[in-house]
Design a protein around this motif. Structure first.
Motif, PDB file in Angstrom:
ATOM      1  N   ALA A   9       0.748  -1.419  -0.133  1.00  0.00           N
ATOM      2  CA  ALA A   9       0.101   0.046   0.082  1.00  0.00           C
ATOM      3  C   ALA A   9       1.025   1.198  -0.026  1.00  0.00           C
ATOM      4  O   ALA A   9       0.507   2.273  -0.559  1.00  0.00           O
ATOM      5  CB  ALA A   9      -0.847  -0.009   1.002  1.00  0.00           C
ATOM      6  N   THR A  45      -5.536   2.685  -0.948  1.00  0.00           N
ATOM      7  CA  THR A  45      -5.030   3.652   0.041  1.00  0.00           C
ATOM      8  C   THR A  45      -6.016   4.854   0.323  1.00  0.00           C
ATOM      9  O   THR A  45      -5.490   5.826   1.225  1.00  0.00           O
ATOM     10  CB  THR A  45      -3.540   3.923  -0.108  1.00  0.00           C
ATOM     11  OG1 THR A  45      -3.456   4.883  -1.324  1.00  0.00           O
ATOM     12  CG2 THR A  45      -2.584   2.882  -0.286  1.00  0.00           C
ATOM     13  N   MET A  71      -6.594  -2.348   2.957  1.00  0.00           N
ATOM     14  CA  MET A  71      -6.297  -1.057   2.287  1.00  0.00           C
ATOM     15  C   MET A  71      -7.504  -0.300   3.160  1.00  0.00           C
ATOM     16  O   MET A  71      -6.971   0.920   3.472  1.00  0.00           O
ATOM     17  CB  MET A  71      -6.977  -1.395   1.051  1.00  0.00           C
ATOM     18  CG  MET A  71      -5.975  -1.932  -0.028  1.00  0.00           C
ATOM     19  SD  MET A  71      -4.444  -0.947  -0.117  1.00  0.00           S
ATOM     20  CE  MET A  71      -3.721  -1.659  -1.565  1.00  0.00           C
ATOM     21  N   PHE A  74      -5.366   0.625   6.306  1.00  0.00           N
ATOM     22  CA  PHE A  74      -4.498   1.540   5.960  1.00  0.00           C
ATOM     23  C   PHE A  74      -5.189   3.008   5.749  1.00  0.00           C
ATOM     24  O   PHE A  74      -4.657   4.211   6.464  1.00  0.00           O
ATOM     25  CB  PHE A  74      -3.696   1.372   4.602  1.00  0.00           C
ATOM     26  CG  PHE A  74      -2.808   2.503   4.115  1.00  0.00           C
ATOM     27  CD1 PHE A  74      -1.391   2.003   4.322  1.00  0.00           C
ATOM     28  CD2 PHE A  74      -2.876   3.416   3.558  1.00  0.00           C
ATOM     29  CE1 PHE A  74      -0.382   2.614   4.231  1.00  0.00           C
ATOM     30  CE2 PHE A  74      -2.085   4.213   3.131  1.00  0.00           C
ATOM     31  CZ  PHE A  74      -0.628   3.959   3.313  1.00  0.00           C
TER      32      PHE A  74
END
Length: 189
Positions: A9, A45, A71, A74
């Motif tokens: 990521a 992201t 994701m 993140f």
């Protein structure tokens, strides 16, 4: 079919990427405006979702959907703006209401899906007849960054697949590496 690894990521947040494809300018070019509702399908992201949050402002909404919990985690770590909702989706379903979005956006994910028309069909469900479906992809060419040339989706191929199903409002190059296509439901009369 190759999918981007959530463990990579941080690569999506490199300064060079912001220079090559500036997210705010890109989304404005595609027609995103204050007060709109935006669904980022395959948000990764949050590279584009965060920019969309700025553009749509407090009167707008952003739904950032991804199939990878990594994701979404993140994105949470980067901070989630008040007008953004994170959504765990699957390959062909984003669990939000029909016609909720003014724009459904898919960046660098169309080449990863085995059934492109089904994938775009979900975006069409989210936007309804008046909404815009914006797709950003890698040009089909060999490059140091991005997926291998053999896995990229050529603009001509994408246009051919949507012909007869959607109206192409505009398309073209964003830069030397990427192209965009903006669609709407229905065919031109």
């Amino acid at each position: 079919m190759h999918k981007f690894e959530p463990g990579n990521a941080a690569r999506l947040e490199r300064a060079e990427r912001y220079q090559l494809i500036p997210p705010v300018e890109t989304l404005q070019k595609l027609g995103l405006k204050p007060g709109m509702t935006f669904v980022d399908i395959g948000a990764g992201t949050g590279f584009f979702a965060r920019a969309a949050s700025e553009i749509v402002g407090p009167e707008g909404r952003v739904f950032a959907a991804d199939i990878a919990q990594g994701m979404l985690t993140f994105m949470e770590g980067q901070g989630v703006p008040a007008n953004m909702t994170l959504i765990l989706s699957d390959e062909y379903t984003v669990p939000v209401s029909d016609g909720i979005a003014d724009m459904a956006f898919m960046a660098f994910v169309a080449h990863e899906t085995p059934d492109l028309l089904r994938f775009i069909g979900e975006a069409a469900r989210l936007t309804g007849p008046a909404g815009r479906i914006a797709i950003v992809e890698w040009k089909r060419q060999a490059e140091e960054h991005g997926p291998p040339e053999s896995e990229r989706l050529a603009e001509s191929s994408l246009l051919a697949q949507v012909a007869g199903h959607y109206t192409v409002l505009e398309h073209g190059a964003l830069n030397a590496s990427h192209y965009y296509i903006v669609l709407q439901q229905g065919k031109r009369p």
